[in-house]
Design a protein around this motif. Structure first.
Motif, PDB file in Angstrom:
ATOM      1  N   VAL A 198      12.567   4.361  -7.403  1.00 47.96           N
ATOM      2  CA  VAL A 198      11.480   5.011  -6.757  1.00 47.96           C
ATOM      3  C   VAL A 198      10.771   3.667  -6.030  1.00 47.96           C
ATOM      4  CG1 VAL A 198       9.441   6.215  -6.701  1.00 47.96           C
ATOM      5  CG2 VAL A 198      11.373   6.924  -8.179  1.00 47.96           C
ATOM      6  N   SER A 199      10.195   3.826  -4.879  1.00 43.75           N
ATOM      7  CA  SER A 199       9.735   2.739  -4.183  1.00 43.75           C
ATOM      8  C   SER A 199       8.213   2.645  -4.500  1.00 43.75           C
ATOM      9  CB  SER A 199       9.854   2.419  -2.763  1.00 43.75           C
ATOM     10  OG  SER A 199      11.230   2.402  -2.791  1.00 43.75           O
ATOM     11  N   GLU A 200       7.631   2.915  -5.733  1.00 40.28           N
ATOM     12  CA  GLU A 200       6.263   3.075  -6.196  1.00 40.28           C
ATOM     13  C   GLU A 200       5.654   1.571  -6.237  1.00 40.28           C
ATOM     14  OE1 GLU A 200       5.545   1.891  -9.710  1.00 40.28           O
ATOM     15  OE2 GLU A 200       7.506   0.981  -9.100  1.00 40.28           O
ATOM     16  N   PHE A 201       4.478   1.410  -6.705  1.00 36.84           N
ATOM     17  CA  PHE A 201       3.725   0.049  -6.591  1.00 36.84           C
ATOM     18  C   PHE A 201       4.432  -1.045  -7.084  1.00 36.84           C
ATOM     19  CE2 PHE A 201      -0.446  -2.183  -8.001  1.00 36.84           C
ATOM     20  CZ  PHE A 201      -0.550  -2.509  -6.572  1.00 36.84           C
ATOM     21  N   LEU A 202       4.834  -0.855  -8.375  1.00 38.31           N
ATOM     22  CA  LEU A 202       5.590  -1.990  -9.147  1.00 38.31           C
ATOM     23  C   LEU A 202       6.854  -2.407  -8.454  1.00 38.31           C
ATOM     24  CD1 LEU A 202       5.716  -4.219 -11.466  1.00 38.31           C
ATOM     25  CD2 LEU A 202       7.002  -2.258 -12.875  1.00 38.31           C
ATOM     26  N   LYS A 203       7.578  -1.542  -7.762  1.00 39.19           N
ATOM     27  CA  LYS A 203       8.749  -1.914  -7.449  1.00 39.19           C
ATOM     28  C   LYS A 203       8.656  -2.564  -5.903  1.00 39.19           C
ATOM     29  CE  LYS A 203      13.458  -1.223  -6.812  1.00 39.19           C
ATOM     30  NZ  LYS A 203      14.342  -2.157  -7.686  1.00 39.19           N
ATOM     31  N   THR A 204       7.515  -2.135  -5.234  1.00 39.83           N
ATOM     32  CA  THR A 204       7.245  -2.949  -4.029  1.00 39.83           C
ATOM     33  C   THR A 204       6.855  -4.197  -4.303  1.00 39.83           C
ATOM     34  OG1 THR A 204       5.128  -1.865  -3.835  1.00 39.83           O
ATOM     35  CG2 THR A 204       6.843  -0.691  -2.628  1.00 39.83           C
ATOM     36  N   MET A 214       2.721   5.968  -3.213  1.00 36.81           N
ATOM     37  CA  MET A 214       3.835   6.572  -3.733  1.00 36.81           C
ATOM     38  C   MET A 214       3.514   6.726  -5.417  1.00 36.81           C
ATOM     39  SD  MET A 214       6.597   8.376  -3.850  1.00 36.81           S
ATOM     40  CE  MET A 214       7.377   7.879  -2.168  1.00 36.81           C
ATOM     41  N   THR A 215       3.085   5.594  -5.960  1.00 43.27           N
ATOM     42  CA  THR A 215       2.312   5.568  -7.393  1.00 43.27           C
ATOM     43  C   THR A 215       1.354   6.805  -7.548  1.00 43.27           C
ATOM     44  OG1 THR A 215       3.001   3.361  -7.895  1.00 43.27           O
ATOM     45  CG2 THR A 215       1.236   4.355  -9.160  1.00 43.27           C
ATOM     46  N   LEU A 216       0.328   7.032  -6.605  1.00 47.96           N
ATOM     47  CA  LEU A 216      -0.630   7.796  -6.946  1.00 47.96           C
ATOM     48  C   LEU A 216       0.145   9.252  -6.655  1.00 47.96           C
ATOM     49  CD1 LEU A 216      -3.646   6.120  -4.721  1.00 47.96           C
ATOM     50  CD2 LEU A 216      -3.101   6.377  -7.149  1.00 47.96           C
ATOM     51  N   LYS A 217       0.828   9.320  -5.824  1.00 42.90           N
ATOM     52  CA  LYS A 217       1.743  10.711  -5.649  1.00 42.90           C
ATOM     53  C   LYS A 217       2.152  11.170  -6.691  1.00 42.90           C
ATOM     54  CE  LYS A 217       4.894  13.251  -2.432  1.00 42.90           C
ATOM     55  NZ  LYS A 217       5.655  13.015  -1.338  1.00 42.90           N
ATOM     56  N   ILE A 218       3.145  10.240  -7.517  1.00 47.42           N
ATOM     57  CA  ILE A 218       3.639  10.565  -8.723  1.00 47.42           C
ATOM     58  C   ILE A 218       2.498  10.959  -9.803  1.00 47.42           C
ATOM     59  CG2 ILE A 218       5.085   9.788 -10.710  1.00 47.42           C
ATOM     60  CD1 ILE A 218       6.670   7.875  -8.648  1.00 47.42           C
ATOM     61  N   ALA A 260       0.876  -1.287   0.072  1.00 50.04           N
ATOM     62  CA  ALA A 260      -0.017  -0.151   0.331  1.00 50.04           C
ATOM     63  C   ALA A 260       0.939   1.317   0.003  1.00 50.04           C
ATOM     64  CB  ALA A 260      -0.956   0.011   1.209  1.00 50.04           C
ATOM     65  N   SER A 261       2.243   1.165   0.698  1.00 53.11           N
ATOM     66  CA  SER A 261       2.971   2.238   0.688  1.00 53.11           C
ATOM     67  C   SER A 261       3.600   2.502  -0.906  1.00 53.11           C
ATOM     68  CB  SER A 261       4.103   2.063   1.658  1.00 53.11           C
ATOM     69  OG  SER A 261       4.828   1.000   1.123  1.00 53.11           O
ATOM     70  N   GLY A 262       3.632   1.637  -1.444  1.00 50.02           N
ATOM     71  CA  GLY A 262       4.132   1.715  -2.873  1.00 50.02           C
ATOM     72  C   GLY A 262       3.219   2.129  -3.657  1.00 50.02           C
ATOM     73  N   LEU A 263       1.813   1.905  -3.559  1.00 51.59           N
ATOM     74  CA  LEU A 263       0.482   2.347  -4.258  1.00 51.59           C
ATOM     75  C   LEU A 263       0.554   3.879  -3.777  1.00 51.59           C
ATOM     76  CD1 LEU A 263      -1.770   2.013  -6.144  1.00 51.59           C
ATOM     77  CD2 LEU A 263      -3.041   1.237  -4.073  1.00 51.59           C
TER      78      LEU A 263
END
Length: 232
Positions: free
Chosen positions: A164-170, A17-21, A12-15
């Motif tokens: 970047v620790s976004e959704f896919l990365k996590t 970050m994705t939404l933030k970007i 969820a933290s990665g998600l």
């Protein structure tokens, strides 16, 4: 699914970050597209030429190359950006270049007699754009721009390539950690969840686009009632 539930906070933290970007990119791209898209239709050839060079440059460069150049090449010139800003800037430059063309095309799609009628009424240039041209051009802009929005949301996954620790990365980290610690590869389940989440997010924007299209087109042709027919 137990794996997803156990790692839900991290995913969820990665998600987030994705939404933030996506939010930063969409706000900046929309602002630049609106302003420069309107300026791309003015009579000043110099202004139109500069905007043309901007759009052609960043539309011609592949998005991943754009992000890589900002993150890896700019430090050679003394400009070091953190991964989040590098990805956001790369997506914004590419998104705004395409958005400018969408806005410009939408404005130019308005019939010529609308411009002449507005000038005949003595409206100022900004009043013509704000009250006459822009409302009509939205019918052409909204569908295309929504497609661009979904592309930008999907492109946030490029952040994984620059750290970047976004959704896919996590999701990738969860897969690697599980494979090492448990000896099993949960890629199908984890990537399936990633696919589903992206599908839901993009589907919401598609639905909103169709809703706005219906609302904009509902005022285009209004049926004449019997009362109006008799009065005429």
């Amino acid at each position: 699914m137990d794996l997803i539930l156990k790692n839900w906070v991290y995913i969820a933290s990665g998600l987030g970050m994705t939404l933030k970007i996506a939010l930063v990119t969409l706000l900046c791209s929309t602002l630049i597209s609106a302003v420069l898209g309107v300026l791309a239709t003015v009579r000043n050839r110099f202004v139109r030429g500069v905007i043309y060079l901007y759009t052609e440059l960043f539309r011609a460069i592949p998005l991943i190359v754009n992000v890589f150049f900002i993150y890896f090449a700019l430090p050679l010139f003394g400009v070091q950006l953190p991964p989040f800003l590098a990805v956001s800037l790369g997506l914004t430059l590419w998104g705004s270049a395409n958005g400018i063309e969408i806005v410009r095309g939408g404005i130019l799609s308005v019939a010529e007699h609308q411009w002449r009628s507005a000038w005949a009424l003595g409206l100022r240039p900004w009043e013509i754009y704000w009250f006459v041209i822009v409302p009509q051009s939205m019918r052409a802009i909204v569908p295309s721009y929504t497609g661009l929005v979904t592309l930008l949301i999907q492109a946030t996954s490029l952040g994984a390539l620059v750290g970047v620790s976004e959704f896919l990365k996590t999701a990738q980290i969860v897969i690697e950690r599980t494979t090492i610690m448990q000896g099993t590869n949960p890629a199908f389940v984890v990537y399936g969840v990633v696919l589903l989440v992206y599908f839901v997010i993009c589907s919401v924007f598609t639905w909103l686009s169709r809703y706005l299209e219906r609302r904009l087109n509902s005022d285009r042709v209004r049926p004449v009632t019997s009362t109006e027919s008799i009065a005429s």
